[in-house]
Enzyme design. Sequence first.
Site, PDB file in Angstrom:
ATOM      1  N   GLU A 182       0.846  -1.203   0.000  1.00 29.17           N
ATOM      2  CA  GLU A 182       0.000   0.000   0.000  1.00 29.17           C
ATOM      3  C   GLU A 182       0.882   1.254   0.000  1.00 29.17           C
ATOM      4  O   GLU A 182       0.750   2.121   0.869  1.00 29.17           O
ATOM      5  CB  GLU A 182      -1.010  -0.032   1.163  1.00 29.17           C
ATOM      6  CG  GLU A 182      -1.955  -1.224   1.052  1.00 29.17           C
ATOM      7  CD  GLU A 182      -3.212  -1.150   1.915  1.00 29.17           C
ATOM      8  OE1 GLU A 182      -3.310  -0.286   2.782  1.00 29.17           O
ATOM      9  OE2 GLU A 182      -4.104  -2.005   1.684  1.00 29.17           O
ATOM     10  N   TYR A 248     -11.207  -5.119   0.399  1.00 27.73           N
ATOM     11  CA  TYR A 248     -11.906  -5.525   1.621  1.00 27.73           C
ATOM     12  C   TYR A 248     -13.405  -5.321   1.449  1.00 27.73           C
ATOM     13  O   TYR A 248     -13.849  -4.279   0.964  1.00 27.73           O
ATOM     14  CB  TYR A 248     -11.395  -4.719   2.826  1.00 27.73           C
ATOM     15  CG  TYR A 248     -10.033  -5.208   3.286  1.00 27.73           C
ATOM     16  CD1 TYR A 248      -9.906  -6.392   3.996  1.00 27.73           C
ATOM     17  CD2 TYR A 248      -8.873  -4.505   2.973  1.00 27.73           C
ATOM     18  CE1 TYR A 248      -8.671  -6.856   4.409  1.00 27.73           C
ATOM     19  CE2 TYR A 248      -7.625  -4.966   3.380  1.00 27.73           C
ATOM     20  CZ  TYR A 248      -7.531  -6.147   4.102  1.00 27.73           C
ATOM     21  OH  TYR A 248      -6.301  -6.624   4.500  1.00 27.73           O
ATOM     22  N   GLU A 305      -4.526  -9.094  -0.431  1.00 29.45           N
ATOM     23  CA  GLU A 305      -5.346  -8.866   0.768  1.00 29.45           C
ATOM     24  C   GLU A 305      -6.801  -8.825   0.333  1.00 29.45           C
ATOM     25  O   GLU A 305      -7.177  -7.976  -0.491  1.00 29.45           O
ATOM     26  CB  GLU A 305      -4.977  -7.538   1.459  1.00 29.45           C
ATOM     27  CG  GLU A 305      -3.626  -7.590   2.139  1.00 29.45           C
ATOM     28  CD  GLU A 305      -3.280  -6.331   2.926  1.00 29.45           C
ATOM     29  OE1 GLU A 305      -4.206  -5.669   3.439  1.00 29.45           O
ATOM     30  OE2 GLU A 305      -2.076  -6.026   3.013  1.00 29.45           O
TER      31      GLU A 305
HETATM   32  O1  AHR Z   1      -4.871  -6.352   6.846  1.00 24.64           O
HETATM   33  C1  AHR Z   1      -4.836  -5.194   7.600  1.00 24.64           C
HETATM   34  C2  AHR Z   1      -4.247  -4.001   6.853  1.00 24.64           C
HETATM   35  O2  AHR Z   1      -5.060  -3.665   5.782  1.00 24.64           O
HETATM   36  C3  AHR Z   1      -2.910  -4.222   6.225  1.00 24.64           C
HETATM   37  O3  AHR Z   1      -1.852  -4.055   7.108  1.00 24.64           O
HETATM   38  C4  AHR Z   1      -2.872  -3.153   5.169  1.00 24.64           C
HETATM   39  O4  AHR Z   1      -2.084  -3.505   4.060  1.00 24.64           O
HETATM   40  C5  AHR Z   1      -4.333  -2.962   4.804  1.00 24.64           C
HETATM   41  O5  AHR Z   1      -4.704  -1.645   4.801  1.00 24.64           O
END
Ligand code: AHR
Length: 502
Positions: A182, A248, A305
């Site tokens: 990131e 996410y 992620e």
């Molecule tokens: O998974 C938690 C966090 O989410 C990670 O450290 C980061 O890469 C993302 O923002």
Amino acid sequence: MMFGAAANAQNQITISADQELSKIDRHIYGHFAEHLGTGIYGGVWVGEDSEIPNTEGYRTDVLEALQRLEVPNIRWPGGCFADEYYWMDGIGPRDERPARINTHWGMVIEDNSFGTHEFLRLTELLDAEPVVAMNVGSGTPREMQQWIEYMNFDGDSEMANLRRRNGRDEPWGVKYVGVGNESWGCGGNMRPEYYADLYRRFATYIRTYSGNEIFRVASGFDTARYWWTDTLMDRAGNMMEGISLHYYTIAGESWQSKGSSVDFEEDEYFSGLQAALRLDEFIEGHSNRMDRYDPDKRVALVVDEWGIWTDPLPGSNPGFLQQQNSLRDALIASISLDILNKHSDRVRMANIAQMVNVLQAMILTDGEDMVLTPTYHVFDMYRTHFDARLLHTHVQVDDYEYNGERIPAVSLTASKSDSGQLNLTLTNLKAGEAQQVNIDIRGQDVGGVLPGKILTADEVNAVNTFDDPERVTLQEFDGYQLNRNTLTLSLPAKSVVMVTLE
Ligand code: AHR
């Protein structure tokens, strides 16, 4: 089970068993373990002197559960943690390692007792590939280069000899390396032009030691920020083997109000699934941009992620990202994996966030106790697709409508193993209605169906707890009928099913 005539089924699917598409790389089923909360300390590593039963310092219960899952790779040490990590803090005698502050995750003391040797030994015990995220945000190319030399060089150099003095003769031969995390945010707040140049600089010093060639993964963006991918591919695409994407799922209203992991009803069940399905759009968007520079798809999209992120559990340290894991989250896993599989021509590695105790975890621990989450069971079922070939499918399915919004009611992956076996995983997303599905299999004679598995529960927010660890667990599935080459399945509401055809 109810079986109507094939023509009356709500959902019609045709699988072309003779149209094999991309390989579903097992690395799509990778994990992410960050120095965050109890993701490592307490969750995986307790140390050799712990009263918790352990194997060389790793919790034996967690180790065995992960071994059963055949974890293909683990990404470490972060995450945001990676861009503040100095690897030399985590080598040498444990009692001499420095105490640092984990400034990103709760300002807790990081005693560095879990470092390079401990991580790479874990990957050996699990027979998993290590994926090591390098510090680009606050580190230097020299530090990165020395770390790689330490891990991968077989000869007589200062770093290789330091490794030997620390008890490891043979290099580990680490193959996968992330170059920053990131970098547009916690990894340095960079702009894409700057990061692209910095990436080129770091990538220059990623050397092949003793024949250990490195697969370099550049830090990509999340969601629909396609301009980042465009700039990186344009300026540095020829110096990378992969570029990452983070996504996410938020079931609640916003990042400020992500919703509870336990206390929700059909509205946040539906919105969670709906949000998860957007992964398809984002992969498509980034992959299309990549096609402009890399039409042969040499560079992989690495979704390193992904998973649902809810509000932290009440009473927990908000910096520890602790959440429960419900049947809804298991379905979010299955439909996300279907999307990753579908794009396996471009997506050749992915990592769920995270492995133990953090976000959408496989495993939860508390002291001596351990419980497997519903998501663990989905990963268990989906092993059936490891390195199999994705099959062409034609899908006509019902809608799941809620409050005027619609999503498809059924999601699936169909794959073919080298042995010719056909592997099917199906999800019925509808919260309150069973779905009948007719599947016509073309291009291969089907001889029979092997015993199947199902994951479901009485409520969408059903969870496994230390007191009730088997509320959401795999059961035998016999809700199918094979009539020549037509398979009819009855999928209970909110369920994930796996069947295998011979
Ligand atoms: O998974 C938690 C966090 O989410 C990670 O450290 C980061 O890469 C993302 O923002």
